[in-house]
Scaffold this active site. Structure first.
Site, PDB file in Angstrom:
ATOM      1  N   ASP A 253      -7.696   5.977  -2.565  1.00  0.00           N
ATOM      2  CA  ASP A 253      -6.897   4.821  -2.151  1.00  0.00           C
ATOM      3  C   ASP A 253      -6.482   4.030  -3.382  1.00  0.00           C
ATOM      4  OD1 ASP A 253      -5.644   2.781  -0.963  1.00  0.00           O
ATOM      5  OD2 ASP A 253      -7.313   2.164   0.333  1.00  0.00           O
TER       6      ASP A 253
ATOM      7  N   HIS B 240      -2.140   0.932   7.167  1.00  0.00           N
ATOM      8  CA  HIS B 240      -2.414   1.182   5.757  1.00  0.00           C
ATOM      9  C   HIS B 240      -1.943   2.590   5.414  1.00  0.00           C
ATOM     10  CE1 HIS B 240      -4.258   0.358   1.965  1.00  0.00           C
ATOM     11  NE2 HIS B 240      -5.167   1.322   2.068  1.00  0.00           N
TER      12      HIS B 240
ATOM     13  N   CYS C 211       0.805  -1.215   0.000  1.00  0.00           N
ATOM     14  CA  CYS C 211       0.000   0.000   0.000  1.00  0.00           C
ATOM     15  C   CYS C 211       0.841   1.269   0.000  1.00  0.00           C
ATOM     16  CB  CYS C 211      -0.990  -0.005   1.156  1.00  0.00           C
ATOM     17  SG  CYS C 211      -0.228  -0.256   2.744  1.00  0.00           S
TER      18      CYS C 211
END
Lengths: 302, 645
Positions: free
Chosen positions: B459, B444, B400
């Site tokens: 995202d 994250h 991520c």
């Protein structure tokens, strides 16, 4: 009357040397109209004390030496057929006297011992279905050897319970024994006994005992002691007869000490001698372990 | 007395447990030294030999104290104090001789046990501390009990049962006072996200299965796709790593009022954060109000008033809409790009020219990640100097943080202010217990870009691995990579459920016990007051009935007869003298004893005894009055006598 009692006590102390507390307790027992059991080794003077007590009270007394072949009839008497009058005639046994000296009571068979039971509690005997009452006052002063001696059989609990006091004389101290040996004159020591109570005086004293004041607080203490014995498994419980005996003895102790009320100390003084043979019939008179234990574990708040 | 082996063994066990419990406060050499000293004591106790002489123990104490003092700067004051205390206790046990020393030792143990709660609030550890406390209590009992007296468990448990309601009432109703002194903060490594975001830092965090925080929602639960727990903003990029801008480190309180746009939902929830030694906490979208122990800083970040050294819970409510732009300064910061990563910048510029609309630009980046062969992996290949270039055009495999970093750079190159947000996404929702458990592995990173004065959430990971967002991390990873995350024991289903149950228990513990604060207490009092007014009369009736019953029980005839008045008076007057008498001795005998002991006082003591006996045993009221007079008259004498006794 008290002066007479104390002079009797003093002259008893002349006969039995160095045992003043035992003598006082023995007198206490007689004032409380209880039977007395003296337990000791042979030769410690228990028979002498028994004789002296009987003498000093001015009562008629008979002595029976208990043996293993003594029969109940020898004690209480029996009906004998008189050939001349062709009738049964009652021959009274030694029990028909004011004081019965039962020497070495535990040598007799249980059968004979139990013949004494009725006499001691009911003050009467039944022979061939006929009840005859014993003279008043009636005391049994018994002596016995410790149980471990040869040829003895233990008194049953029921009979032990009928003795108010169990006393032991124990060895005299060195000074008393020295005096005893120095004044060895060959005569019986009983001749030293000079003072006597007469029957009326004794009766009057005995009648005073129930009049002694007992406070509720003291009764509570006494009940606490008795109850304590009933809650334990390592001793026999004290019966109501026992608690009555303790109170009666404590009253007599107060009377001898010229008080008209019972104190906790009176109870504590008489308790071991009244209670120990009831708590453990097989114990010997010298040790009062269980009764001391009870005293210790019952806090006295008075 | 002090040669008793079981007692010494018990203390050894207690000190060993303390050493383990306070492990955090000790560096390894201190722990090793303490353990060695305990071992020495164990061996000497085992062989029933004499330990070190007092002289040597003193020398040892001096040397070790000096060493601890030298270590003071590293350890911090709090840890230093714990070290010194445990050192003192251990050395005292080594050279234990007197009874009073043992008593002190037991009390120091109590203090150390209490201070364990500074470091641990865990339920299991609390149970363990309780156990050790029981051990210490037992040693206290052994210390004072005469030989041969054993603890009567039945009686002890009955006493415990009686004390339990009182204990609970104290916990619930006794006012929570503010601490009298400040506990110095300990120097402990912080856990969770740090101030810098390396390409590999989140992957490391993901390996950690420990709990980060828990959330319970008081109203509706937002959709899972909105579970972005913001913790940090990374705005400075140096070509490789992202850093928190110094602007954010300053704690400025958010002055702006967030006006709610109609239609945006709110979420009210309580967060129970684990100790992290940081001040950064977690919130959804734009937090608007919070409980007192946390503050809402600029840009919707939530910070604790002081570092979170123990499990902390805070109430918060958020408006589920993007955070507003705070200042123009933010604009410039978030457009800056360092040298390097030329390829990416060119790509960004090209996209920027191609799509004038920001939303279209973002859609294009999403499409790029979706259409090109990008992979989501926990073990990405190492990257060189121009890390973004290398990731975007060569390796195409990343986690991520790689995607967020790349997307932010592209956006900045295209002229859109963008930043990387660090936090947690998702969590395990436990329906039955009603809470969301967020673990460190849920860490994250994502992107926020400025559009219309608001920082919109973007995202990029969702484009590559949508399952990561919609279900959980495990859903995305291959079986191999899952293996990597799960240590061996977690393969067993039974152990896994067991640990889950433990976590639930721990949750209730933290909500009901640790989370029980002033607010709850005030509410409880309030409720009680309401209930009381409603039930006052019946309650009064019940209480008076109970009192009557108790009075009847105590005063009923024949139960416990009270001591006669004279005895009570005398006992009070004699006080100390009576205490020494054997239980079976009567008071008059006791008085006579003192009369014989103290010939000068014999006369009046004798009189006292006489009137006492008359009063108690002869029921003589006049004697009772006389006794009272005598006691009054001889008060001074009695006091003097008591002093002599």
């Amino acid at each position: 009357m008290f002066t007479q009692l104390h002079s009797v006590e003093q002259s008893l102390n002349q006969v039995i040397l160095g045992k003043s507390s035992q003598i006082r307790l023995a007198l206490c027992c007689l004032l409380a109209e209880g039977h007395l059991l003296l337990e000791d080794l042979p030769g410690m003077g228990k028979t002498t004390l028994a004789h002296a007590l009987a003498n000093s009270l001015g009562l008629s007394y008979r002595r029976v030496q208990f043996t293993s072949d003594l029969l109940p009839g020898d004690l209480v008497g029996m009906n004998i057929y008189d050939a001349r009058s062709q009738q049964f005639h009652f021959q009274a046994g030694p029990v028909f006297s004011q004081v019965l000296l039962a020497d070495e009571i535990n040598r007799a068979s249980p059968k004979t011992q139990s013949a004494l039971l009725e006499a001691m509690e009911e003050k009467q005997v039944s022979i061939d279905g006929e009840t005859r009452s014993l003279p008043t006052p009636f005391f049994v002063i018994a002596t016995q050897n410790p149980l471990f001696h040869a040829g003895t059989s233990a008194l049953p609990e029921s009979q032990l319970d009928r003795f108010m006091f169990r006393l032991s004389l124990g060895f005299p101290d060195r000074q008393a024994e020295h005096q005893l040996l120095r004044h060895d004159s060959g005569n019986s020591r009983l001749t030293l006994l000079t003072e006597q109570l007469d029957t009326e005086q004794l009766r009057a004293l005995q009648l005073q005992v129930p009049q002694i004041t007992v406070s509720d607080a003291l009764l509570d203490y006494l009940l606490a002691l008795v109850n304590n014995s009933r809650q334990r498994s390592d001793m026999l419980p004290l019966s109501p007869r026992a608690s009555k005996a303790i109170l009666r003895a404590a009253k007599a102790h107060a009377l001898i000490n010229q008080r008209n009320y019972v104190t906790a100390d009176d109870v504590q003084r008489v308790f071991p001698h009244v209670a120990e043979h009831r708590l453990d019939p097989s114990s010997s008179a010298q040790d009062s372990r269980l009764s001391q234990l009870l005293l210790q574990q019952t806090p006295c708040l008075l | 007395m002090l040669k008793q082996k079981p007692l010494l063994m018990l203390w050894l066990a207690i000190q060993l447990s303390l050493l383990i419990l306070l492990q955090q406060a000790f560096t390894s050499w201190i722990s090793a030294t303490f353990a060695a000293l305990l071992l020495l004591r164990l061996l000497t106790t085992w062989r029933a030999k004499e330990t070190l002489s007092l002289k040597w123990v003193n020398v040892l104490a001096a040397v070790l104290t000096l060493a601890l003092l030298l270590n003071l700067k590293q350890a911090g004051v709090l840890h230093f104090m714990l070290q010194i205390l445990l050192l003192a206790a251990i050395l005292r046990l080594l050279a234990l001789q007197q009874l009073y020393e043992a008593r002190q030792l037991v009390w120091v143990h109590y203090f150390l046990l209490a201070s364990c709660f500074i470091l641990h609030q865990d339920m299991l550890l609390a149970a363990f501390i309780m156990l050790v406390l029981m051990g210490n209590l037992y040693s206290h009992f052994l210390l004072f009990s005469p030989a041969g007296i054993h603890l009567k468990w039945q009686r002890v448990s009955r006493a415990a049962l009686i004390i339990l309601p009182l204990w609970l009432a104290m916990f619930m109703l006794f006012p929570r006072l503010a601490p009298f002194w400040q506990i110095p903060t300990a120097n402990v490594a912080s856990t969770g996200l740090s101030d810098t975001l390396d390409p590999g830092s989140i992957e490391q965090l993901v390996q950690d299965n420990s709990l980060a925080f828990r959330v319970e929602f008081s109203a509706d639960i937002p959709a899972r796709s909105q579970w972005y727990w913001r913790a940090r903003l990374y705005e400075d990029f140096d070509g490789r790593r992202w850093q928190v801008n110094p602007l954010r480190s300053r704690s400025g309180k958010d002055g702006s009022v967030t006006e709610r746009s109609p239609g945006s939902a709110t979420a009210q929830y309580r967060v129970i954060a684990e100790a992290s030694q940081q001040r950064h906490l977690f919130a959804l979208a734009t937090p608007v109000s919070s409980s007192n122990n946390v503050a809402i800083a600029a840009s919707g970040l939530v910070k604790a008033v002081k570092p979170v050294t123990q499990r902390t819970s805070y109430q918060i409510s958020s408006v589920l809409q993007p955070v507003k732009q705070q200042s123009d300064e933010e604009l410039t910061i978030n457009l800056t790009l360092p040298e390097g990563n030329e390829q990416t910048r060119a790509f960004g510029r090209q996209l920027g020219q191609q799509f004038q609309q920001t939303s279209a630009l973002v859609a294009a980046i999403t499409a790029h990640f979706q259409q090109q062969p990008y992979f989501y992996s926990l073990t990405p290949p190492p990257l060189g100097a121009n890390s973004v270039d290398q990731f975007l055009f060569n390796t195409r495999t990343g986690f991520c943080s790689h995607y967020a970093s790349a997307a932010a750079v592209i956006l900045r190159a295209a002229g859109v202010p963008a930043r990387v947000v660090g936090g947690y996404q998702g969590g395990d929702w436990h329906q039955q217990q009603g809470y969301l458990a967020v673990r460190q592995r849920e860490a994250h990173a994502w992107v926020e870009y400025l559009d219309n004065g608001k920082w919109q959430l973007f995202d990029p990971t969702a484009a590559v691995a949508p399952e990561r967002i919609l279900s959980s991390l495990d859903a995305v990873l291959s079986a191999e990579q899952r293996q990597l995350l799960n240590p061996g024991w977690r393969k067993f289903a039974l152990l896994q459920t067991l640990s889950l149950q433990l976590m639930h228990l721990d949750y209730y513990w933290s909500v009901w016990v640790l989370g029980f604060d002033d607010n709850n207490q005030r509410q409880l009092w309030h409720q009680l007051k309401q209930q009381l007014t409603r039930y006052a009369y019946p309650l009064l009736a019940v209480i008076s009935l109970l009192l009557c019953a108790a009075a009847w029980y105590l005063l009923r005839p024949g139960a416990v007869t009270a001591q006669p008045e004279a005895s009570r008076l005398l006992q009070q007057a004699l006080a100390g003298m009576v205490k020494q008498k054997p239980a079976q001795q009567s008071l008059s005998a006791c008085l006579r004893h003192y009369a014989s002991q103290h010939p000068t006082d014999r006369n009046w003591l004798q009189q006292l005894t006489d009137s006492y006996e008359q009063a108690v045993f002869n029921n003589d009221a006049a004697a009772l009055r006389l006794l009272k007079q005598q006691l009054k008259r001889h008060r001074a004498d009695l006091r003097r006598l008591q002093r002599r006794v």
